[in-house]
Design an enzyme around this catalytic site. Sequence first.
Site, PDB file in Angstrom:
ATOM      1  CG  ASP A 127      -1.937   1.118   1.183  1.00  0.00           C
ATOM      2  OD1 ASP A 127      -1.529   2.250   1.508  1.00  0.00           O
ATOM      3  OD2 ASP A 127      -3.117   0.894   0.855  1.00  0.00           O
ATOM      4  CG  MET A 132      -3.235   3.461  -2.321  1.00  0.00           C
ATOM      5  SD  MET A 132      -4.471   4.552  -3.100  1.00  0.00           S
ATOM      6  CE  MET A 132      -3.674   6.138  -2.925  1.00  0.00           C
ATOM      7  CG  ASP A 133      -3.860  -2.923   0.685  1.00  0.00           C
ATOM      8  OD1 ASP A 133      -3.681  -3.535  -0.381  1.00  0.00           O
ATOM      9  OD2 ASP A 133      -2.992  -2.825   1.559  1.00  0.00           O
ATOM     10  CB  ILE A 134      -9.495   0.377   2.091  1.00  0.00           C
ATOM     11  CG1 ILE A 134      -8.904  -0.212   3.385  1.00  0.00           C
ATOM     12  CG2 ILE A 134     -10.981   0.633   2.263  1.00  0.00           C
ATOM     13  CD1 ILE A 134      -8.860   0.758   4.547  1.00  0.00           C
ATOM     14  CB  ALA A 145     -11.134  -4.015  -0.873  1.00  0.00           C
TER      15      ALA A 145
END
Length: 401
Positions: free
Chosen positions: A142, A171-173, A176
């Site tokens: 991230d 950025m991960d979230i 997702a």
Amino acid sequence: MSDKETPLRGLRIADFSHFIAGPFATMILADMGAEVIKIESAGTGDNFRHYPPHIGGESVPYLWVNRNKKSVALDLKTPEGRAVALDIVAKSDVVVENFSTGVMERLGLDWATLSHDNPRLIYASVSSYGRRGPYANRIGFDPVVQAESGFISMNGDPAQEPGYRAGPSVMDIATAMMTANAIQGAWIARLRTGRGQLVETTMIETAINMLGNFSLSYLATGVSPTRFGNTQATASPVGAFETATGPIYLACANDRTFQRLARDVLLDPALADDPAYATSAGRRENQQRLLSDIRARLKQQDRDTSLARMHEAGVPCGAIRTVGEAMDAPEIKELGLVSSIAHPTLGTIPNVGLPMHFSETPLAEPVAAPLLGADTDAVLRDVLGYAPERISGLREEGVFG
């Protein structure tokens, strides 16, 4: 699978993902009623289980992102483990994976292999830089993607180089969320066409989208935006301000809002009538003097009084809270976002739900993230129809770790 009429009731997902970008996507879908079968490595499970802090031996980050799922522990390095995984996939509508490029191919669980036998399958592949081309094998995290996308260059104090990362894994979230949307889009398309498809999302493309309008601004002008700290390039006054009893953030996006701030909150007609501040362009041109004038006045008020006046006057504002203050805030309590849910070994654990409210097909009742392999027997028995003897045999062979 619950009989409750949730939005995604009837959708079954074989989830091979780990850490955040894949699991958060499948948790969104699970909260909306999809049956998510999380296939974990026998013995160790999702490596996110080992991330601190831990409560009673359970990882809080893992609990955060794996609500409403079933855990099946398999040794995918064995032919028997892969055979069980293939049987789960055959009974599923969707496969989700975010392994490094090439891993699913080596396991015989790649899109080309699985779709050959099941043309209705939706296969969601989440990666950092895509599955093809010169960057397919690069490992992405991230904060690295925040850096490479230009996101970090826009955050922090303008006087300090090179900028700051966002603390949460934004950025991960965001990836997702993109993935969950893409899966739902593919499922709706399958309702029309009868065919599944490969869905790919990447962290780097998501990060570019997270730049907002600034990505297009660069393409249109050739000028990279710079850090503007807590202020804003397009409106003033916007930013963080100290009061006598704590910091606040306010945003005046137009002339009317500034007039309400000056007259009704700061009780200062002279500030409202200053010709330098009469227009948005004038306030931006004289921003430093304006911010100094507002700071001097707000420092004379306590925070609660300032916020109450701003809310009554219609000036967008809020207290700059700690995480603890935010979680205990009356707005959050009123919305019912935070709850307690049962856990098989911890008794109860806190829970933060999704920001979604459906009038006719509510979200699934929250169930705590599963213990490693807790649902192996039930899934093999109820979903795959394995006899008890077969399950016992697989256990003796070490397929479940």
